[in-house]
Scaffold this motif. Structure first.
Motif, PDB file in Angstrom:
ATOM      1  N   PRO A   1       0.828  -1.214   0.000  1.00 45.32           N
ATOM      2  CA  PRO A   1       0.000   0.000   0.000  1.00 45.32           C
ATOM      3  C   PRO A   1       0.858   1.257   0.000  1.00 45.32           C
ATOM      4  CG  PRO A   1       0.067  -0.992   2.186  1.00 45.32           C
ATOM      5  CD  PRO A   1       0.736  -1.961   1.261  1.00 45.32           C
ATOM      6  N   GLY A   2       0.337   2.310  -0.623  1.00 46.87           N
ATOM      7  CA  GLY A   2       1.025   3.591  -0.593  1.00 46.87           C
ATOM      8  C   GLY A   2       2.001   3.833  -1.724  1.00 46.87           C
ATOM      9  N   VAL A   3       2.205   2.852  -2.599  1.00 46.20           N
ATOM     10  CA  VAL A   3       3.094   3.036  -3.747  1.00 46.20           C
ATOM     11  C   VAL A   3       2.323   2.685  -5.017  1.00 46.20           C
ATOM     12  CG1 VAL A   3       5.139   2.472  -2.387  1.00 46.20           C
ATOM     13  CG2 VAL A   3       3.975   0.657  -3.656  1.00 46.20           C
ATOM     14  N   PRO A   4       2.805   3.156  -6.186  1.00 46.07           N
ATOM     15  CA  PRO A   4       2.126   2.782  -7.438  1.00 46.07           C
ATOM     16  C   PRO A   4       2.293   1.285  -7.715  1.00 46.07           C
ATOM     17  CG  PRO A   4       3.539   4.707  -7.749  1.00 46.07           C
ATOM     18  CD  PRO A   4       3.902   4.103  -6.435  1.00 46.07           C
ATOM     19  N   ALA A   5       1.342   0.499  -7.268  1.00 43.61           N
ATOM     20  CA  ALA A   5       1.414  -0.958  -7.427  1.00 43.61           C
ATOM     21  C   ALA A   5       0.010  -1.523  -7.498  1.00 43.61           C
ATOM     22  CB  ALA A   5       2.193  -1.596  -6.280  1.00 43.61           C
ATOM     23  N   CYS A   6      -0.153  -2.611  -8.242  1.00 48.77           N
ATOM     24  CA  CYS A   6      -1.450  -3.278  -8.382  1.00 48.77           C
ATOM     25  C   CYS A   6      -1.291  -4.755  -8.058  1.00 48.77           C
ATOM     26  CB  CYS A   6      -1.977  -3.144  -9.814  1.00 48.77           C
ATOM     27  SG  CYS A   6      -2.433  -1.472 -10.308  1.00 48.77           S
ATOM     28  N   ASP A   7      -2.281  -5.302  -7.399  1.00 47.93           N
ATOM     29  CA  ASP A   7      -2.303  -6.745  -7.153  1.00 47.93           C
ATOM     30  C   ASP A   7      -2.822  -7.470  -8.392  1.00 47.93           C
ATOM     31  OD1 ASP A   7      -1.484  -6.160  -4.583  1.00 47.93           O
ATOM     32  OD2 ASP A   7      -3.499  -6.318  -3.726  1.00 47.93           O
TER      33      ASP A   7
ATOM     34  N   VAL B   1     -11.281 -37.493  -6.402  1.00 49.91           N
ATOM     35  CA  VAL B   1     -11.137 -36.385  -5.452  1.00 49.91           C
ATOM     36  C   VAL B   1     -10.720 -35.139  -6.211  1.00 49.91           C
ATOM     37  CG1 VAL B   1      -9.914 -35.535  -3.411  1.00 49.91           C
ATOM     38  CG2 VAL B   1     -10.503 -37.973  -3.613  1.00 49.91           C
ATOM     39  N   LEU B   2     -11.454 -34.066  -6.026  1.00 47.60           N
ATOM     40  CA  LEU B   2     -11.119 -32.817  -6.693  1.00 47.60           C
ATOM     41  C   LEU B   2      -9.811 -32.270  -6.157  1.00 47.60           C
ATOM     42  CD1 LEU B   2     -11.956 -30.519  -8.641  1.00 47.60           C
ATOM     43  CD2 LEU B   2     -13.056 -29.417  -6.673  1.00 47.60           C
ATOM     44  N   VAL B   3      -8.873 -32.037  -7.054  1.00 47.45           N
ATOM     45  CA  VAL B   3      -7.586 -31.458  -6.670  1.00 47.45           C
ATOM     46  C   VAL B   3      -7.727 -29.939  -6.681  1.00 47.45           C
ATOM     47  CG1 VAL B   3      -5.145 -31.233  -7.270  1.00 47.45           C
ATOM     48  CG2 VAL B   3      -6.342 -33.411  -7.640  1.00 47.45           C
ATOM     49  N   PRO B   4      -7.350 -29.267  -5.609  1.00 46.09           N
ATOM     50  CA  PRO B   4      -7.496 -27.810  -5.572  1.00 46.09           C
ATOM     51  C   PRO B   4      -6.750 -27.140  -6.719  1.00 46.09           C
ATOM     52  CG  PRO B   4      -6.953 -28.668  -3.395  1.00 46.09           C
ATOM     53  CD  PRO B   4      -6.784 -29.804  -4.363  1.00 46.09           C
ATOM     54  N   GLY B   5      -7.350 -26.111  -7.280  1.00 49.28           N
ATOM     55  CA  GLY B   5      -6.692 -25.333  -8.312  1.00 49.28           C
ATOM     56  C   GLY B   5      -5.692 -24.365  -7.721  1.00 49.28           C
ATOM     57  N   CYS B   6      -5.071 -23.573  -8.587  1.00 42.15           N
ATOM     58  CA  CYS B   6      -4.049 -22.620  -8.168  1.00 42.15           C
ATOM     59  C   CYS B   6      -4.471 -21.215  -8.579  1.00 42.15           C
ATOM     60  CB  CYS B   6      -2.703 -22.935  -8.822  1.00 42.15           C
ATOM     61  SG  CYS B   6      -2.028 -24.568  -8.424  1.00 42.15           S
ATOM     62  N   CYS B   7      -4.370 -20.283  -7.662  1.00 36.89           N
ATOM     63  CA  CYS B   7      -4.621 -18.880  -8.002  1.00 36.89           C
ATOM     64  C   CYS B   7      -3.696 -17.985  -7.177  1.00 36.89           C
ATOM     65  CB  CYS B   7      -6.077 -18.498  -7.817  1.00 36.89           C
ATOM     66  SG  CYS B   7      -6.770 -18.901  -6.193  1.00 36.89           S
ATOM     67  N   PRO B   8      -2.389 -18.114  -7.386  1.00 35.49           N
ATOM     68  CA  PRO B   8      -1.429 -17.315  -6.616  1.00 35.49           C
ATOM     69  C   PRO B   8      -1.578 -15.832  -6.913  1.00 35.49           C
ATOM     70  CG  PRO B   8      -0.342 -18.352  -8.476  1.00 35.49           C
ATOM     71  CD  PRO B   8      -1.726 -18.933  -8.413  1.00 35.49           C
ATOM     72  N   GLU B   9      -1.364 -15.023  -5.880  1.00 35.38           N
ATOM     73  CA  GLU B   9      -1.466 -13.583  -6.001  1.00 35.38           C
ATOM     74  C   GLU B   9      -0.078 -12.954  -6.034  1.00 35.38           C
ATOM     75  OE1 GLU B   9      -3.871 -12.321  -2.751  1.00 35.38           O
ATOM     76  OE2 GLU B   9      -5.694 -13.236  -3.550  1.00 35.38           O
ATOM     77  N   GLY B  10       0.020 -11.810  -6.709  1.00 37.52           N
ATOM     78  CA  GLY B  10       1.287 -11.106  -6.809  1.00 37.52           C
ATOM     79  C   GLY B  10       1.062  -9.607  -6.879  1.00 37.52           C
ATOM     80  N   VAL B  11       2.149  -8.861  -6.993  1.00 34.42           N
ATOM     81  CA  VAL B  11       2.109  -7.407  -7.068  1.00 34.42           C
ATOM     82  C   VAL B  11       2.931  -6.957  -8.266  1.00 34.42           C
ATOM     83  CG1 VAL B  11       2.620  -5.241  -5.885  1.00 34.42           C
ATOM     84  CG2 VAL B  11       1.927  -7.238  -4.560  1.00 34.42           C
ATOM     85  N   VAL B  12       2.363  -6.065  -9.071  1.00 36.54           N
ATOM     86  CA  VAL B  12       3.103  -5.475 -10.187  1.00 36.54           C
ATOM     87  C   VAL B  12       3.284  -3.999  -9.877  1.00 36.54           C
ATOM     88  CG1 VAL B  12       0.964  -5.104 -11.518  1.00 36.54           C
ATOM     89  CG2 VAL B  12       3.168  -5.111 -12.683  1.00 36.54           C
ATOM     90  N   GLN B  13       4.528  -3.512  -9.980  1.00 34.74           N
ATOM     91  CA  GLN B  13       4.853  -2.123  -9.649  1.00 34.74           C
ATOM     92  C   GLN B  13       4.977  -1.281 -10.913  1.00 34.74           C
ATOM     93  OE1 GLN B  13       8.378  -2.162  -7.192  1.00 34.74           O
ATOM     94  NE2 GLN B  13       7.188  -2.536  -5.346  1.00 34.74           N
ATOM     95  N   PHE B  14       4.793   0.029 -10.734  1.00 38.06           N
ATOM     96  CA  PHE B  14       4.874   0.976 -11.845  1.00 38.06           C
ATOM     97  C   PHE B  14       5.985   1.981 -11.560  1.00 38.06           C
ATOM     98  CE2 PHE B  14       0.664  -0.737 -11.647  1.00 38.06           C
ATOM     99  CZ  PHE B  14       0.350  -0.996 -12.961  1.00 38.06           C
ATOM    100  N   CYS B  15       7.197   1.514 -11.616  1.00 40.12           N
ATOM    101  CA  CYS B  15       8.346   2.379 -11.383  1.00 40.12           C
ATOM    102  C   CYS B  15       9.120   2.494 -12.691  1.00 40.12           C
ATOM    103  CB  CYS B  15       9.251   1.809 -10.297  1.00 40.12           C
ATOM    104  SG  CYS B  15       8.448   1.730  -8.674  1.00 40.12           S
TER     105      CYS B  15
END
Length: 409
Positions: A128-134, A157-171
């Protein structure tokens, strides 16, 4: 996997943002203890970039390109999280040779959002507080030793999927400049009018046009600036073939400006000492070259998503030996259906649709269609945005499985 910001620029009446999706071979991932399996070698079938709901009306068009620059028939919708782009084929960690990537182009209406130094996303929960988006990526776990074997269902058995989160910066360099580089803060734009060839000359005609401004976003304020010099960035071929800059006055007369060409900075450019002070009239400018074969695309060859552009800088409000205003933009001279890669070239054909995944309905659009827009109410999307809305969060609408078991890994 990594989703990276490359550049943003005002092109005509739009802001164009370019991102890349690639595999990071040096990344280290760790298995989890609270859920079966891991996402260290997961597949990817969609990317979701955070968007502030107040700016949904700014989104005009979204495109994705494969490793050789072909436009893909993707689907883009707005969700509670942001802009979800679903790819027509699943990507695997061995889909790209080292250094290759997919390119994502987001076009926003400059009349709604005009700040090229950041994307109109929600405040990042991680930075938070910088030019960045999740952002988050959606895909599936894969079998150990076989990254193309997706573990969608294992023994009933259903295998859980993947949805990893990250941050992209605008510098970027433009943000840290000592002058104000924001085109949205200056009352002038450079527009391409057309090109012609005559008597061995290639002529590109431009227009410096005054525009109405909104709130100033940067410092110093440039709403009252002049335009002392235009720097038009061109190809090395065009810089070597530069002949003259002609200023056309209201009576149809011509005046030759003492323009010069420079071979580096860090790329070749034409310097045009135009000296505009009035914000009331259009000023036509003709830039001429000798013995160029392909017209405008011999002069402007930089690719910005689907646009072929000439970058330019409007220098004004000189203070001592420096300019306080250095608005930077890109003037499009052509719109293409195949994008030239921004980093490197080459790469294999797009990966085939994976086993167990349905192929997209109907023939693919080899001419390069933008994202397929599917309004959720069966009607056309509102005029303020060509991206339809869809409810949901990263878990309930943006992750495989669509239930609690398919949350972040």
């Amino acid at each position: 996997w990594r989703f990276n910001f490359v550049q943003a620029s005002m092109v005509g009446d739009k802001i164009v943002y370019i991102f890349t999706l690639k595999v990071n071979p040096d990344a280290v991932a760790f298995p989890l203890s609270y859920r079966v399996g891991n996402c260290m070698n997961q597949s990817v079938d969609s990317v979701s970039l955070s968007l502030n709901p107040a700016f949904r009306g700014a989104v005009s068009e979204v495109k994705a390109y494969n490793t050789v620059g072909k436009v893909l028939p993707t689907t883009a919708v707005t969700t509670d999280f942001g802009i979800l782009v679903t790819l027509p084929e699943t990507l695997f960690i061995d889909s790209f040779p080292s250094g290759d990537y997919y390119t994502f182009e987001y076009q926003l209406l400059a009349s709604v959002w005009s700040d090229t130094t950041q994307f109109p996303c929600k405040q990042s929960q991680y930075e938070p507080g910088v030019p960045a988006c999740d952002y988050y990526l959606r895909g599936w776990q894969t079998a150990e030793g076989d990254p193309r074997d997706q573990l969608v269902d294992s023994g009933g058995v259903l295998v859980p999927g993947c949805c990893p989160e990250g941050v992209v910066q605008f510098c970027t360099e433009r943000i840290t400049s000592t002058c104000n580089p924001r085109l949205s803060d200056t009352p002038f734009r450079l527009q391409f009018v057309g090109n012609a060839s005559t008597n061995g000359l290639t002529i590109l005609n431009f227009m410096v046009t005054p525009v109405a401004l909104g709130p100033q976003l940067g410092t110093p304020a440039c709403d009252q600036t002049d335009v002392a010099v235009i720097k038009l960035y061109v190809t090395s071929e065009a810089a070597a073939a530069f002949a003259a800059v002609i200023l056309l006055n209201a009576g149809g007369g011509e005046y030759t400006l003492p323009g010069t060409s420079t071979g580096a900075d860090p790329q070749p450019f034409i310097s045009i000492p135009i000296g505009i002070t009035s914000q009331l009239v259009d000023v036509p400018v003709s830039v001429r070259f000798t013995n160029l074969q392909n017209g405008a695309t011999s002069v402007c060859a930089q690719q910005l998503g689907s646009f072929t552009v000439c970058p330019y800088t409007l220098n004004g409000s000189k203070q001592g030996s420096q300019y306080a205003c250095c608005a930077s933009g890109d003037v499009p001279v052509a719109v293409d259906t195949v994008a030239v890669l921004l980093e490197g070239e080459g790469g294999p054909p797009a990966p085939a649709v994976s086993a167990g995944q349905p192929a997209p309905d109907g023939p693919s659009n080899s001419a390069g269609a933008p994202a397929e827009y599917i309004p959720d109410d069966g009607n056309s999307a509102p005029e303020s945005s060509t991206i339809p809305e869809s409810s949901g969060s990263p878990v309930d609408s943006g992750s495989p499985g669509g239930d609690e078991s398919s949350g972040p890994q």
